[in-house]
Design a protein around this motif. Structure first.
Motif: not given
Length: 548
Positions: A229, A232, A247, A249, A251, A278-280, A283, A313, A317, A327
């Motif tokens: 993290d 982004q 923290n 998106g 992303w 990633v933190r899907l 956002d 996303t 990536i 994730h």
């Protein structure tokens, strides 16, 4: 010795303690327009729920035992472990997520459900019997099945005689999961979170990658450099200052990282494999419809557009060249709680997903499947973090099975690292490969303790990641760390915690065929409440001021 549950339950209750009527001929129980059916199918008892108009929230199944049950009991955790796994005396008022083991010396019984059930499942054990709770809610509200039949769970039960509780636990985990996926080779490497804590850049990552490459020189199986993290756009404000709170998106990279494909190529040039965090489901910056949001603030994975966003996303990536996707946060972003706050159930009453026709379990499995299928064309490994292991088995190659270790306080690593390594080790090689989290190598933690944690991880058969700033270790310590990484690059049998029925922080281990004893405790023992309390906060503030 142990009561079997491979039969029709003695009592079935629906909703607010309403006993359903039993139709013996059909192995079914009926309450209003809700039907609960149990049927033996090969090696498991299938529990199905059907309803027309009634929203269904909870089902309770109870089996009575003829002989009083005794022994020690071990259950699992809802998502990651929070230093809360241990063998206990029978505690009737405690719930055990997903499965429960009962041990009587060299005899052990396992009561559980196969992975990826249609319900959130938990057990209660008492001397007179055992109870299975099926939470079939849609979020915090009853699911609207609309005449559909839901396979809520496939119940399994096994007994093991003449073997250790650990071996029994390993075998039972394999019974619960018959379609796991694993990395072809051990996954290990570096992740700079526990020395940088998000204050990083492309150049720093490249320095880390080069250092990792030097540490693992000669290892045929190459390590992963995982960007955590920090990369982004939301991690830094418009003036380039680090943003500690947000923290999520979108992303896309910030100015400290720039071209992510170029960065992946440069990492690979150093003979290291690029990975990324990633933190899907978070956002708050993009123009996303409010209908796509849950009460928790996370994105609603029951919405097709959200799954499309997740898919895009992951695909982007993968196209950049990253071959490991970590994730994170999906359980918190959906349920609004950390595992340590869940107690007897994962979420509170009153809310629901946009699609009310599927259970929470079904929606979460669909999310995990979407991530996995989007990653497959890129040969990208999936590492879940803050994920629900029982729902993700078969859809993730690896799972971060405990809460965060630390580069600031040894006590946190001891509690969240050693505990989860020991008590979720039976899942290793059965559900997925286990990741008990990093060795945070900084000035705040005495090398004498990190050396032991690293030694155990390196020979445990599980994944090992290190957080260490390049060229900060004395030569002798650097040599030791290098050997640990190289040792971990080779497939080894799962280490066994030999004293796990005596302590929540096992010190005696069988690792790589050798018995080893570790001395975890500092001269003052173990600080109480250090994991998230005032002592931890003080240490974090001190470290943060230096990192600034």
């Amino acid at each position: 010795m142990f009561g079997s549950i491979m039969r029709r339950p003695d009592v079935v209750m629906v909703e607010q303690w309403r006993a359903a009527e039993n139709d013996i001929k059909k192995d079914s129980f009926v309450w209003k327009d809700v039907t609960v059916e149990t049927q033996m199918e090969e090696d498991s008892l299938h529990v199905s729920v059907k309803a027309e108009d009634t929203p269904v929230s909870r089902i309770r199944l109870r089996w009575h035992f003829k002989e009083r049950l005794h022994g020690q009991v071990l259950g699992d955790a809802w998502e990651r472990a929070y230093a809360d796994l241990e063998w206990k005396n029978i505690t009737p008022y405690q719930t055990y997520p997903w499965y429960v083991l009962v041990n009587q010396g060299q005899n052990t019984a396992g009561y559980g459900v196969k992975v990826r059930p249609g319900a959130i499942c938990a057990w209660q054990v008492d001397p007179d019997g055992i109870t299975l709770w099926l939470d079939v809610r849609n979020g915090g509200s009853g699911v609207l099945l609309n005449g559909r039949t839901l396979l809520a769970a496939q119940v399994v039960f096994e007994t093991y005689e003449g073997i250790s509780a650990f071996e029994a636990a390993q075998r039972f985990c394999r019974v619960m999961c018959d379609d796991p996926i694993f990395p072809e080779q051990p996954v290990y490497g570096a992740n700079n979170w526990y020395y940088a804590y998000g204050r990083s850049s492309a150049e720093q990552i490249l320095q880390d990658a080069e250092y990792l490459s030097r540490l693992t020189e000669g290892a045929e199986n190459r390590p992963y450099m995982v960007i955590d993290d920090c990369w982004q756009c939301g991690r830094y404000d418009d003036d380039g200052n680090y943003e500690a709170i947000y923290n999520g998106g979108p992303w896309v990279p910030n100015a400290h990282f720039g071209d992510m494909k170029k960065l992946a190529d440069r990492i690979r040039e150093k003979n290291v494999i690029p990975g990324i965090w990633v933190r899907l489901l978070q956002d708050d910056i993009s123009d996303i419809p409010k209908e796509w949001k849950l009460p928790s603030g996370g994105l609603d994975p029951s919405v097709p557009g959200v799954l499309d966003l997740v898919r895009d996303t992951v695909d982007r990536i993968g196209s950049w060249g990253y071959r490991l996707l970590k994730h994170d946060f999906t359980t918190f972003d959906i349920m609004g709680r950390w595992g340590a706050e869940m107690a007897c159930e994962m979420t509170e009453d009153g809310w629901h997903f946009a699609d009310r026709t599927r259970t929470s379990a079904e929606i979460i499995v669909d999310l995990y499947r979407t991530i996995y299928e989007a990653a497959r064309p890129h040969d990208m490994l999936i590492l879940g973090c803050n994920t629900i292991g029982h729902l993700g088995a078969g859809l993730m190659h690896m799972n971060r099975t405990g809460d965060d270790t630390s580069g600031l306080m040894w006590e946190r690593t001891l509690r969240f690292g050693v505990n989860t390594l020991a008590f979720r080790m039976p899942q290793h090689g059965a559900f997925y490969d286990v990741d008990a989290d990093c060795i945070g190598i900084t000035k705040w933690i005495d090398w004498n303790y990190n050396r032991q944690w690293g030694k155990l991880l390196s020979l445990s058969g599980t994944s090992m990641f290190v957080s260490v700033a390049p060229d900060t270790l004395p030569a002798e310590q650097e040599k030791e760390l290098s050997q640990m990484l190289i040792d971990n690059s080779v497939r080894r049998p799962a280490a066994e915690p030999l004293d796990w029925q005596e302590t929540a922080l096992p010190q005696s281990w069988l690792a790589d065929g050798k018995e080893m004893d570790f001395h975890w405790y500092e001269p003052w023992g173990l600080r109480v409440g250090c994991a998230n309390g005032p002592i931890w906060e003080t240490a974090w503030r001190e470290a943060s001021s230096v990192l600034e």
